[in-house]
Enzyme design. Sequence first.
Site, PDB file in Angstrom:
ATOM      1  N   ASP A   1     -56.924  47.091  21.860  1.00  0.00           N
ATOM      2  CA  ASP A   1     -56.274  48.300  21.395  1.00  0.00           C
ATOM      3  C   ASP A   1     -55.709  48.156  20.071  1.00  0.00           C
ATOM      4  O   ASP A   1     -55.532  46.967  19.610  1.00  0.00           O
ATOM      5  CB  ASP A   1     -55.111  48.566  22.420  1.00  0.00           C
ATOM      6  CG  ASP A   1     -54.240  49.699  22.261  1.00  0.00           C
ATOM      7  OD1 ASP A   1     -54.594  50.938  21.648  1.00  0.00           O
ATOM      8  OD2 ASP A   1     -53.013  49.639  22.603  1.00  0.00           O
TER       9      ASP A   1
ATOM     10  N   PHE B   1     -52.133  53.522  21.116  1.00  0.00           N
ATOM     11  CA  PHE B   1     -52.902  54.360  22.296  1.00  0.00           C
ATOM     12  C   PHE B   1     -54.374  54.516  21.920  1.00  0.00           C
ATOM     13  O   PHE B   1     -54.723  55.770  22.349  1.00  0.00           O
ATOM     14  CB  PHE B   1     -52.111  55.699  22.364  1.00  0.00           C
ATOM     15  CG  PHE B   1     -50.662  55.800  22.191  1.00  0.00           C
ATOM     16  CD1 PHE B   1     -49.748  55.009  23.087  1.00  0.00           C
ATOM     17  CD2 PHE B   1     -50.019  56.563  21.003  1.00  0.00           C
ATOM     18  CE1 PHE B   1     -48.282  55.099  22.762  1.00  0.00           C
ATOM     19  CE2 PHE B   1     -48.564  56.577  21.038  1.00  0.00           C
ATOM     20  CZ  PHE B   1     -47.960  55.687  21.815  1.00  0.00           C
ATOM     21  N   HIS B   2     -54.976  53.377  21.768  1.00  0.00           N
ATOM     22  CA  HIS B   2     -56.497  53.535  21.735  1.00  0.00           C
ATOM     23  C   HIS B   2     -57.333  52.479  22.456  1.00  0.00           C
ATOM     24  O   HIS B   2     -57.827  51.698  21.968  1.00  0.00           O
ATOM     25  CB  HIS B   2     -56.899  53.455  19.993  1.00  0.00           C
ATOM     26  CG  HIS B   2     -56.581  54.260  19.195  1.00  0.00           C
ATOM     27  ND1 HIS B   2     -56.280  54.088  17.745  1.00  0.00           N
ATOM     28  CD2 HIS B   2     -56.230  55.862  19.530  1.00  0.00           C
ATOM     29  CE1 HIS B   2     -55.538  54.977  17.246  1.00  0.00           C
ATOM     30  NE2 HIS B   2     -55.647  56.052  18.383  1.00  0.00           N
ATOM     31  N   PRO B   3     -56.770  52.360  23.435  1.00  0.00           N
ATOM     32  CA  PRO B   3     -57.607  51.448  24.685  1.00  0.00           C
ATOM     33  C   PRO B   3     -59.063  51.607  24.756  1.00  0.00           C
ATOM     34  O   PRO B   3     -59.447  52.663  25.179  1.00  0.00           O
ATOM     35  CB  PRO B   3     -56.800  51.426  25.888  1.00  0.00           C
ATOM     36  CG  PRO B   3     -56.421  52.774  26.032  1.00  0.00           C
ATOM     37  CD  PRO B   3     -55.890  53.332  24.460  1.00  0.00           C
TER      38      PRO B   3
END
Length: 542
Positions: free
Chosen positions: A293, A473-475
Amino acid sequence: MSEFDFIIVGAGSAGCVLANRLSENGKYSILLLEAGGSDLNLWIWMPIGYGKTFYRKSVNWMYQTEPDPGIGGRVSYWPRGKVMGGSSSINAMVYVRGQPEDFDEWRDMGNPGWGWDDVLPYFRKCETNDRGADTWRGGDGPLHVCTVDRDLHPLCADFIQAGQELQFPRNPDFNGATQEGVGTYQNTARDGMRMSTARAYIRPARKRPNLRVETHAHATRLLFDGQRATGVTYSQRGRLKEARARREVILSAGAINSPQILQLSGIGPGDALRAHGIEVVKDIPGVGQHLQDHLGIDYLFRARVPTLNQQLRPWYGKLWHGLRYVLARRGPLSLGVNQAGGFVRTRPGLERPNMQLFFSPVSYTKAPPGKRPLMNPDAFPGFLLGAQPTRPTSRGQIALRSPDPFDAPRIHPRYLSTETDMQDMLEGSKLMRRFAETPALARLIEAEIAPGPEVQTDEAFIADIRRRAGTVFHPVGTCRMGPESRKDVVDARLRVHGVDGLRVVDASVFPTLTSGNTNAPVIMLGEKAADLILGDHAGATG
């Protein structure tokens, strides 16, 4: 029980693309299952509504991570879309593809067909760029990407000037010939309204007789005949239902839910599944591993000149801009939360940019971490500078909390668990200071509010990073694509290793995190996956 050729679990950024493309030729029947409801919601369609859906349970899974040592034992809040369009319906709408080297790295990790030259045609296929098509950009795809320069706040020009004073080039298009430089972001929007994948891909396909969309349909587990996936059970408004797939089940539930569903269904690390009383269908240790992330940090400044705060804080400002949006789809309510930014190298000797920058001509000192409620900014003029290392090396994990499919999984990000990641964050923090000291911005700044001028030493910067840094918020990566069945989860055609009739198509298959926001590459992934699937079934019977 109902039967379809393909069942897609999750109507998010990839699932909507798949549902459109797989139903396009009329040959196959498609069932699309979405745990959330309709995207016909004012706060979803209006770009400024990002601040409203951020904590809205009706459209958001609202996950919480486990306490994380790397950020001082803090718990991170992870919003994920639980609605048609998935996270493309609640995200900040920034459209960034990543760097060509990101995809060449995917290819070189044992994934033929995923290099930059292979994926560029799919980026172009999905997109209508409002600047027109060229070698890099598409001109007739379902997804509209808009330039918002006409409504940008004037301070964005000062930020870009500051970047040029630091010898960073001006870049008119982060998705063009090169990503490097400073400039303004494009958004996934059209006519002042959000362009989610539900709007771009499902709305045109919804009336096709071979496409069935079921909302409020929470997948509970996959069904198998031996080691072949044959269907899905799902709960819909309190009733447990079952659907069968003649050809394939495709998981597009995202980097959190796809590994959770696999593990609930008996696919994952065998010992961990048995500990929950789950019968093992296929022992694949990589399921839920390799979680990556983006972590970022904001620097907050009080300004000497008016910012968006003065336009959006007063009731009359809200009224005026609300009317302007309703009547003309113009003004700050038609924009996302990040207006300008860039991709730069924080030190000499780097082969490519290692830092993403954000500039927001607005501030909100009392907002919860990660939230940017544009309609309720500070009473004083202020703005934000943000930095996000592009390719973190820390790796986390998604694990079951229990065998209950309605229990949220355990999320262990393990942020800043490598020295490389902390060094990048430290350089990003110092870069924010360098920006603030440029003539272009220094004349505008009255005071640094956070972290504050007392933070000067490396130790103080690091303490501030552990105290304030937060997810962007980029898993990705939890069902990693790769050739090794003991480490990876899917092969280069996105088929789950050792299991027939089952693929994963979403951000969980990313071998590594791309350099920037992840929505654009997930949509590309959906386009390419659709071609792979259609190719595999061309001419097949049954």
